[in-house]
Design a protein around this motif. Structure first.
Motif, PDB file in Angstrom:
ATOM      1  N   ILE A 138       3.961  -7.170  -0.195  1.00  0.00           N
ATOM      2  CA  ILE A 138       4.387  -6.968   1.398  1.00  0.00           C
ATOM      3  C   ILE A 138       2.992  -7.094   2.253  1.00  0.00           C
ATOM      4  O   ILE A 138       2.931  -7.697   3.370  1.00  0.00           O
ATOM      5  N   ALA A 139       1.944  -6.182   1.842  1.00  0.00           N
ATOM      6  CA  ALA A 139       0.926  -6.167   2.698  1.00  0.00           C
ATOM      7  C   ALA A 139       0.229  -7.703   2.466  1.00  0.00           C
ATOM      8  O   ALA A 139      -0.412  -7.939   3.581  1.00  0.00           O
ATOM      9  N   ASP A 140       0.262  -8.403   1.673  1.00  0.00           N
ATOM     10  CA  ASP A 140      -0.393  -9.838   1.523  1.00  0.00           C
ATOM     11  C   ASP A 140       0.367 -10.528   2.341  1.00  0.00           C
ATOM     12  O   ASP A 140      -0.143 -11.584   2.745  1.00  0.00           O
ATOM     13  N   ASN A 141       1.840 -10.312   2.474  1.00  0.00           N
ATOM     14  CA  ASN A 141       2.611 -11.261   3.526  1.00  0.00           C
ATOM     15  C   ASN A 141       2.433 -10.696   4.984  1.00  0.00           C
ATOM     16  O   ASN A 141       2.907 -11.692   5.861  1.00  0.00           O
ATOM     17  N   ILE A 142       1.812  -9.821   5.316  1.00  0.00           N
ATOM     18  CA  ILE A 142       1.255  -9.516   6.562  1.00  0.00           C
ATOM     19  C   ILE A 142      -0.103  -9.897   6.830  1.00  0.00           C
ATOM     20  O   ILE A 142      -0.441 -10.444   8.048  1.00  0.00           O
TER      21      ILE A 142
END
Length: 460
Positions: free
Chosen positions: A393-397
């Protein structure tokens, strides 16, 4: 407010050789915020020297000094001024970003409270350079004492002829407006600040066009941090070579380091760029008695965290970047071994989720789901698969949100998983936080299981 020109560290060695009090040199004097006190310390002398130069020469001088923006990105200040198109027939504006909101950052507000005239003098110099006749200070509205002190300093400057018409006989006319924001973290982003200043909802703008071309009221605009502009008068007064004699080759000069958290003497430490946290801790009495450093942030909560192994990283833009983080606003938050990393990251992420403006999906949705996962892990309801999910999720942000708020929310996730993944796993296998015996079975085998000392395996 602590200034360290006369402080002595625990070894009895004067820190004056390491520190460079310029903006903070007279914070501890009576009524340091008044025009009289500022004048006694060569106040407005830099302005006189600037007005004797041609505007283009002044821009080149500041550019040659190597002054980099103190708001986080470290973009060269003189270069930002140079981007303003000349002869376009439009009004030019200078906007000072005083919406200090980053968790852990606390340098601009004390600077404005103790020495507001350094900013006002810097504003007049900058406006002369970019040919602006109207400047704005966008201040965080909750800091009412600072707002009142800034209004009084502006009044004094008008009365003394440093603002208004024909400043010091130079022909420069300048109006300065102090605007109090309504308290939104997103308004620290320069284009969201401009929208807020125009009376609209504070949300980032799509770029290009950049503020230098179409900023405030669709006119060429320079947006600078408080400390960036307040540093300019000293450069003009003492010379660019004096400024470049401090710091490192690519990060010259002095800056304010905000030391906070589990340290013996927190405060503002003004030093040349490139000083290390170990040196700053030596001056401040170190981590609080009986404890050791566990993790710290070099530039506020939005920068990847460091650990004890990074104590000797030079705190300049290149040194911190090479070590895997960002210098940011030099907000050095220090946490000792009693701090739960998961809990700290959860609180930071809750802040970013709350302050997200909601304009873009990655940040709006991603920060929400990060909070849900972190709360479950902290409460002992997490699964091992959640750790990879957090990272995904952090990578998608990161790098995919409309502005840097999303990147800031992702940084604590990435870095805490990198350095403290085992602690996350302890929360999952122990069905709760090992730092809170009332909610954990991680230390059930500890001999001291009376509920009072069951956590001594971590905190001792």
């Amino acid at each position: 407010m602590m200034t360290l020109a006369a402080e002595i560290d625990h070894n009895g060695t004067s820190p004056e050789k390491l520190l460079a009090p310029v903006l903070s040199s007279f914070w501890d004097q009576p009524e340091s915020w008044t025009l009289d006190t500022y004048r006694r310390h060569e106040g407005y002398e830099g302005l006189r020297k600037a007005l004797a130069m041609a505007p283009d020469d002044l821009i080149a001088y500041v550019k040659d000094s190597g002054l980099r923006g103190r708001g986080g990105a470290g973009f060269p200040t003189g270069m930002k001024w140079q981007f303003i198109p000349q002869g376009d027939g439009k009004p030019h504006y200078l906007v000072v970003n005083a919406d200090e909101s980053e968790p852990g950052t606390c340098k601009d507000i004390p600077l404005l409270f103790a020495n507001p005239h350094s900013l006002i003098e810097g504003i007049v110099i900058a406006c002369y350079a970019i040919r602006s006749s109207h400047a704005f200070i966008y201040l965080r509205g909750e800091v009412v004492p600072v707002l009142r002190r800034l209004h009084e300093a502006v009044r004094e400057a008008y009365e003394a002829g440093y603002l208004g018409t024909n400043i010091l006989g130079s022909g420069l006319d300048l109006e300065l407006t102090v605007h109090a924001g309504a308290g939104a973290y997103i308004c620290g982003e320069e284009t969201a600040l401009l929208d807020s200043l125009e009376g609209r909802r504070g949300q980032p703008r799509l770029r290009p066009p950049f503020p230098a071309v179409a900023g405030l009221y669709a006119c060429p605009t320079v947006v600078n941090n408080v400390e960036s502009i307040a540093s300019v008068p000293a450069i003009l007064n003492k010379g660019k070579d004096w400024f470049k004699s401090m710091g490192s080759e690519k990060s010259p000069g002095f800056t304010l380091y905000s030391l906070s958290g589990h340290v013996t003497s927190p405060g503002q430490y003004e030093a040349p760029l490139g000083i290390t946290l170990r040196q700053l801790l030596d001056m401040s009495g170190g981590i609080r008695a009986g404890h050791r450093l566990k993790f710290w942030t070099p530039g506020g909560s939005s920068t990847p965290m460091f650990t004890e192994e990074h104590l000797d990283v030079p705190l300049d833009y290149e040194g911190v970047g090479a070590a895997g983080s960002m210098l940011g606003t030099k907000a050095l938050q220090c946490f000792d071994e009693t701090t739960c990393v998961v809990r700290a990251v959860t609180r930071w992420t809750e802040f970013y989720a709350h302050e997200s403006c909601g304009k873009c999906t990655p940040c709006r949705e991603g920060t929400y789901w990060l909070v849900q996962l972190l709360r479950d892990i902290e409460a002992g309801k997490g699964e091992m698969a959640d750790l990879d999910k957090l990272n995904d999720i952090a990578d998608n942000i990161n790098g995919k949100s409309f502005c840097a708020l999303g990147d800031g929310a992702a940084s604590p996730i990435f870095s805490s998983l990198k350095y403290f993944r085992e602690e996350y796993e302890q929360h999952i296998t122990g069905k709760g936080c090992p730092f809170d015996p009332a909610r954990s079975t991680a230390w059930a085998d500890d001999k001291n299981t009376d509920g009072k000392n069951a956590h001594r395996g971590v905190n001792a």
